[in-house]
Scaffold this motif. Structure first.
Motif, short mmCIF file in Angstrom:
data_model
loop_
_atom_site.label_atom_id
_atom_site.label_comp_id
_atom_site.label_asym_id
_atom_site.label_seq_id
_atom_site.Cartn_x
_atom_site.Cartn_y
_atom_site.Cartn_z
N GLY A 183 0.80 -1.22 0.00
CA GLY A 183 0.00 0.00 0.00
C GLY A 183 0.83 1.27 0.00
N ARG A 220 1.64 1.36 -13.75
CA ARG A 220 1.32 2.30 -12.67
C ARG A 220 0.99 1.48 -11.43
NH1 ARG A 220 2.53 5.68 -15.86
NH2 ARG A 220 1.43 7.55 -16.54
N LEU A 221 1.11 2.12 -10.27
CA LEU A 221 0.76 1.43 -9.04
C LEU A 221 -0.64 1.88 -8.59
CD1 LEU A 221 4.23 1.72 -7.32
CD2 LEU A 221 3.26 -0.24 -8.54
N LEU A 276 -1.20 3.93 -5.42
CA LEU A 276 -0.75 5.32 -5.34
C LEU A 276 -1.47 6.19 -6.36
CD1 LEU A 276 3.12 4.99 -4.83
CD2 LEU A 276 1.33 5.26 -3.13
N PHE A 332 -0.55 18.25 -6.52
CA PHE A 332 0.29 17.06 -6.66
C PHE A 332 0.67 16.83 -8.12
CE2 PHE A 332 -2.45 13.72 -8.45
CZ PHE A 332 -3.72 14.26 -8.27
N ALA A 333 1.81 16.14 -8.29
CA ALA A 333 2.28 15.79 -9.64
C ALA A 333 2.07 14.29 -9.82
CB ALA A 333 3.73 16.20 -9.80
N GLY A 334 3.11 13.47 -9.59
CA GLY A 334 2.95 12.02 -9.75
C GLY A 334 2.19 11.38 -8.58
N GLY A 335 2.23 12.02 -7.43
CA GLY A 335 1.49 11.50 -6.28
C GLY A 335 2.19 10.40 -5.50
N THR A 336 3.41 10.01 -5.94
CA THR A 336 4.04 8.85 -5.31
C THR A 336 4.50 9.11 -3.88
OG1 THR A 336 6.14 9.48 -6.34
CG2 THR A 336 4.82 7.83 -7.48
N PHE A 340 0.52 10.64 -1.82
CA PHE A 340 -0.56 9.71 -1.49
C PHE A 340 -0.15 8.72 -0.39
CE2 PHE A 340 -2.33 10.65 -5.93
CZ PHE A 340 -3.08 11.70 -5.42
N VAL A 341 1.15 8.44 -0.30
CA VAL A 341 1.61 7.60 0.81
C VAL A 341 1.40 8.34 2.13
CG1 VAL A 341 3.62 6.46 1.86
CG2 VAL A 341 3.32 6.41 -0.62
N ARG A 387 -2.38 8.87 3.19
CA ARG A 387 -3.00 7.65 3.68
C ARG A 387 -2.49 7.32 5.09
NH1 ARG A 387 -2.53 1.86 2.61
NH2 ARG A 387 -4.55 0.96 3.21
N TYR A 447 -7.28 13.52 4.36
CA TYR A 447 -7.31 14.01 2.99
C TYR A 447 -7.84 15.44 2.96
CZ TYR A 447 -6.27 9.31 1.41
OH TYR A 447 -5.65 8.12 1.19
N LEU A 470 -7.83 18.59 -3.98
CA LEU A 470 -6.52 18.24 -4.55
C LEU A 470 -6.50 18.74 -5.99
CD1 LEU A 470 -6.24 14.50 -3.40
CD2 LEU A 470 -4.56 16.26 -2.86
N ILE A 503 7.32 3.45 -10.48
CA ILE A 503 7.51 4.72 -9.77
C ILE A 503 8.08 5.77 -10.73
CG2 ILE A 503 8.90 5.89 -7.98
CD1 ILE A 503 6.73 4.33 -6.67
N MET A 552 5.47 7.24 -12.91
CA MET A 552 4.53 8.13 -12.25
C MET A 552 5.21 9.40 -11.74
SD MET A 552 2.65 5.12 -10.01
CE MET A 552 1.16 5.98 -9.52
#
Lengths: 158, 285
Positions: A40, A56-57, A60, B26-30, B33-34, B37, B42, B46, B101, B104
């Motif tokens: 996750g 893509r994941l 995320l 946000f751009a890629g969110g990698t 979003f971690v 969460r 939230y 966004l 990754i 993204m």
């Protein structure tokens, strides 16, 4: 939020919280449980899907990012009941043990072969470096991807 | 409930930014979003930058290359201009995350996250990158080392957006070097990393050198003293070992889950010593 996208070739419409994770949309809302959730947090690759043909994941991504996208999951790669060459190679080479990482491994391998149809062993390992297999069956997975690449060339499959 | 907007242009973005002051961009969110969460918190709004057309380009403009903030790591890695002129950046990108990754994540996101371990940062420091910050009614350029202020903090002001990165074409260095030490090869957060640009004469005497270390201080660490001390010496084990004490004085690492401060300090010096193996050929990109 109403969101429209293509899922495995089918027009799909959902009405969910825009920040709902794509992994939850797929597994909980659409009951497509082929895509797995491991960590996750983007570190295990079990939730790898293709969005507009790139890996893509799904853990995320949020639902809003699906709008207008073309999404492919493990459920969408067979053709008319025939397994995708990578699925076939995984079965034939014993590249599946518990099976949990398999959908992500296969989707990551599709991304790899689309960019690099004839990868070396090292390039295959790099291509699946974002996917963890806790059965540690990596050698057979690498062999399966290599075999699929070779077979693809022979059969001229897409 | 969170609303997510996805503007298609900067004009649309400015309108949304004005309307929703509390929005997170946000751009890629990698990374984001971690975090969201983990906190289970939230924001109400966004704004995703993936569709903003002005942020996608990678173009060569009179001796410089402009990289739009939303260029993904994968796009940068496969771009001939990046591989040709900035092998030190390409090398760092190859070590960043994993293929999905890199599909993204974006260069703008990696900069604004401002992690001391951000993989693109040490190369951008040695390359003298400038970031372009835009507002609705204007823009400014800031050197990357003035933009990043500390872990997770930048000089970005209210109403500003990091729109891209400017890199001067840098063909005068004979050695482009990047090395990262992590707990494993893929998906590893740097325990310590080094980006280095060095020029030597035909006979191997150092003419100029630039160093930047990741993960050994609150921001990327540079050391003019170490760079100056190397000039005039033959690039080899002895010269590199002679600047290790300066390197160790320049860094200020911390203990964390990945490594101890003492180990990181030793790595910072050893990463420099490992340049001894590098010949005059530029790094293969």
């Amino acid at each position: 939020m109403k969101i429209g996208f293509t899922l495995n070739g089918k027009n799909t419409f959902i009405d969910v919280d825009a920040a709902r994770r794509v992994i939850d949309v797929l597994r909980e809302d659409l009951e497509m449980t082929g895509t797995k959730e491991g960590c996750g947090t983007g570190e295990c690759g079990a939730c790898t899907i293709l969005v507009n043909s790139e890996s893509r994941l799904a853990c995320l991504m949020v639902a809003a990012q699906l709008e207008g996208a073309e999404v492919t999951t493990i459920e969408g790669i067979e053709r008319d009941g025939r397994l995708h060459p990578l699925q076939k190679a995984f079965v034939e080479h014993g590249a599946i043990q518990c099976g949990f990482c398999t959908p992500g491994m296969v989707m990551a391998s599709i991304d790899l072969l689309s960019r690099n149809p004839e990868p070396t062993q090292a390039e295959i390992r790099e291509g699946i470096s974002g996917n963890l297999c806790r059965c540690t069956g990596y050698q057979k997975i690498v062999e399966a991807v290599a075999a699929a690449a070779a077979a693809k060339e022979k059969d001229g499959l897409p | 409930m969170t609303t997510v907007y996805r503007p298609g242009s900067l004009d649309e973005f400015w309108d949304m930014r004005e309307k929703y002051g509390e929005a997170l961009v946000f751009a890629g969110g990698t990374d984001l979003f971690v975090k969201l969460r983990a906190l289970n918190k939230y924001p109400p709004v966004l704004i995703g930058l993936a569709g903003v057309k002005e942020l996608q380009s990678i173009e060569e403009l009179s001796g410089a290359v402009f990289i739009g903030a939303h260029a993904t790591h994968t796009r940068l890695l496969s771009h001939p201009r990046i591989r040709e002129h900035f092998p030190v950046l390409a090398s760092a990108l190859r070590s960043l995350g994993s293929p999905p990754i890199r599909n993204m994540g974006t260069i703008g996101g990696n900069i604004c996250t401002a992690s001391p371990a951000g993989d693109v940062l040490p190369p951008l420091y040695v390359l003298g990158a400038q970031v372009e910050l835009r507002k609705k009614d204007g823009s400014r350029r800031v050197p990357i080392r003035e933009f990043i202020l500390g872990p997770g903090t930048t000089a970005l002001t209210d109403g500003e957006l990091l729109s891209g990165v400017w890199l001067k074409k840098e063909d005068s260095f004979t050695i482009h070097h990047f090395e990262k030490v992590g707990q494993r090869k893929a998906l590893a957060i740097a325990v310590a990393s080094l980006a280095a640009l060095v020029t030597t004469t035909e006979t191997g005497i150092v003419e100029k050198a630039r160093f930047a270390w990741g993960s050994v201080g609150p921001t990327v660490v540079t050391s003019q003293d170490a760079e100056d001390a190397l000039v005039g010496l033959p690039l080899g084990l002895k010269a590199l070992q002679s600047i290790v004490p300066i390197v160790e004085r320049s860094v200020s690492p911390i203990d964390d889950v990945r490594a101890s401060a003492a180990y990181r300090k030793a790595l910072a010096g050893n990463l420099v010593v490992r340049l001894a193996g590098r010949g005059r050929e530029p790094l293969r990109a």
